[in-house]
Every structure is written in C-alpha cells, then in structure tokens.
Design a protein around this motif. Structure first.
Motif, PDB file in Angstrom:
ATOM      1  N   LYS A 148       0.813  -1.209   0.000  1.00  0.00           N
ATOM      2  CA  LYS A 148       0.000   0.000   0.000  1.00  0.00           C
ATOM      3  C   LYS A 148       0.853   1.268   0.000  1.00  0.00           C
TER       4      LYS A 148
ATOM      5  N   ASP B 161      -3.445   5.607  -0.590  1.00  0.00           N
ATOM      6  CA  ASP B 161      -4.741   4.928  -0.746  1.00  0.00           C
ATOM      7  C   ASP B 161      -4.750   3.978  -1.944  1.00  0.00           C
ATOM      8  N   ARG B 162      -3.566   3.539  -2.395  1.00  0.00           N
ATOM      9  CA  ARG B 162      -3.481   2.653  -3.564  1.00  0.00           C
ATOM     10  C   ARG B 162      -2.768   1.349  -3.199  1.00  0.00           C
ATOM     11  N   SER B 163      -3.231   0.256  -3.810  1.00  0.00           N
ATOM     12  CA  SER B 163      -2.576  -1.040  -3.612  1.00  0.00           C
ATOM     13  C   SER B 163      -2.395  -1.786  -4.933  1.00  0.00           C
TER      14      SER B 163
ATOM     15  N   GLU C 191      -2.484  -1.018  -9.613  1.00  0.00           N
ATOM     16  CA  GLU C 191      -2.757  -0.185 -10.786  1.00  0.00           C
ATOM     17  C   GLU C 191      -2.958  -1.106 -11.981  1.00  0.00           C
TER      18      GLU C 191
ATOM     19  N   ASP D 202     -10.214  -2.675  -7.380  1.00  0.00           N
ATOM     20  CA  ASP D 202     -10.008  -1.396  -8.064  1.00  0.00           C
ATOM     21  C   ASP D 202      -8.713  -0.700  -7.637  1.00  0.00           C
TER      22      ASP D 202
ATOM     23  N   LYS E 216      -8.005   0.698  -4.913  1.00  0.00           N
ATOM     24  CA  LYS E 216      -8.182   1.738  -3.901  1.00  0.00           C
ATOM     25  C   LYS E 216      -8.311   1.094  -2.524  1.00  0.00           C
TER      26      LYS E 216
ATOM     27  N   ASN F 123      -9.654   1.183   1.090  1.00  0.00           N
ATOM     28  CA  ASN F 123     -10.699   1.842   1.883  1.00  0.00           C
ATOM     29  C   ASN F 123     -10.143   2.142   3.268  1.00  0.00           C
TER      30      ASN F 123
ATOM     31  N   GLU G  38      -6.868   1.143   7.377  1.00  0.00           N
ATOM     32  CA  GLU G  38      -7.578   0.346   6.374  1.00  0.00           C
ATOM     33  C   GLU G  38      -8.826  -0.265   7.009  1.00  0.00           C
TER      34      GLU G  38
END
Length: 183
Positions: free
Chosen positions: A82, A85-87, A89, A137, A139, A141, A148
């Motif tokens: 992570k 807020d991204r994990s 692409e 996606d 993102k 959460n 998280e």
C-alpha cells in the motif's frame, strides 16, 4: 523467504494451493521454456489459463502481476504494498510476462472481491478479518483515522482446521496468512 519452499511445505501437508509452475532464472542449471498466448501461457509444459498471477519467488517482494486474457480486454494489474490509498494499478497495454527474475505462475482464484487475513497464536486461537481485495479497483478503503477498513470474520470449522495445520506445519506460535474463500 522463498515462496517455492512455502508452496512445497503446504503441499506436503495436504494444504491446497492453486495450480502453479515455476520459472527459475535463479538456477543456472534449469532451462525454462515459456510460450505466451492471448488466453494462456505454457511454462515448462504446464498450461496456465489467464487470468493468471505472476509472483516473485522472493516472498519479501510484493510486486505481483495479474495478466488478463485478450478476450476479456487484456492488460495487467500490478499489486504492490500500500502507498497512501493505492494497492494496485491497471495497465491496459501490458500483456507480456516479465523477462527477468524467478516467478511462480498460478491460476487466478476468484474470491468475490475480499481477502481474508488470519492471525493465529498457537494452534487453538485465531482471529480473522476481511478487507477489500486490491484486485477490485486498487483503492484502499480507509476509516476516518486513516486505518484500512477491515471487518471481523468468523472462520468455518474447515478454515479453523486449515489454520491449525498451517501453524503446525510452519512451527510458528504467532502466524499470519491469507485464506482465499471461493464458491
């Protein structure tokens, strides 16, 4: 730290793992034969249909790729530790397997969009949480405090047995691992 050893131990203990094959570029005496097609790959004589997962054999390397069949639009998703807020692409035009390093290639397992994280203390206690899979996606959460979002999960009897087998096999008092729930 070598995922191959983890898989071998799981298999020796009768614990299911996805259909997989290794590309072992770290072993000079091993010849790897790789054929790539739009819908599948053939690695050392083993066919793995897309979507497929490409994991570095180094368990500390979390740069995992998922390759999709051309019939479903193709492309690949890259999972990583992570960052904010991204994990993951998605790369719509990246369809070819990596050409360097050693990897495990395995069938993609459909999990209805959640990952189950299990944490054990000895063979008789376990706590489980679900989170949104990074495959959904990419993102992460997060709650109002920036953590998280995870939800408590009640493990089934067979999942508890599986947890006990894993803790015993790895001889770990404190152990954490993922369970993929499939229908």
């Amino acid at each position: 730290k070598d995922r191959r050893k983890v898989y071998e131990l799981l298999i020796s203990e009768g614990i299911d793992v996805p259909k997989h094959v290794y590309v072992e570029r770290d072993k000079p005496d091993v010849t790897n034969i790789i054929e790539e097609f739009d819908e599948y790959v053939v690695i050392n004589g083993v066919t793995i249909n897309k979507p497929l997962v490409e994991k570095p054999v180094d368990a500390e390397n979390h740069n995992i790729h998922i390759y999709y069949p051309i019939s479903a639009g193709g492309g690949s998703k890259r999972l990583f530790r992570k960052v904010h807020d991204r994990s993951s692409e998605f790369y719509p035009h990246e369809n070819e397997l990596r050409k360097d390093g050693s990897y495990i290639y395995e069938e993609f397992v459909y999990t209805q969009g959640t990952d189950v994280k299990v944490y054990t203390v000895g063979p008789d206690y376990g706590h489980a949480e679900a989170r949104k899979s990074p495959v959904v996606d990419g993102k992460v959460n997060r709650d109002s405090l920036g953590f998280e979002v995870r939800y408590p999960v009640i493990l089934t009897h067979s999942e508890k047995d599986l947890a006990r087998k894993i803790v015993t096999a790895f001889r770990q008092t404190v152990c954490g691992f993922d369970i993929l729930r499939v229908k």
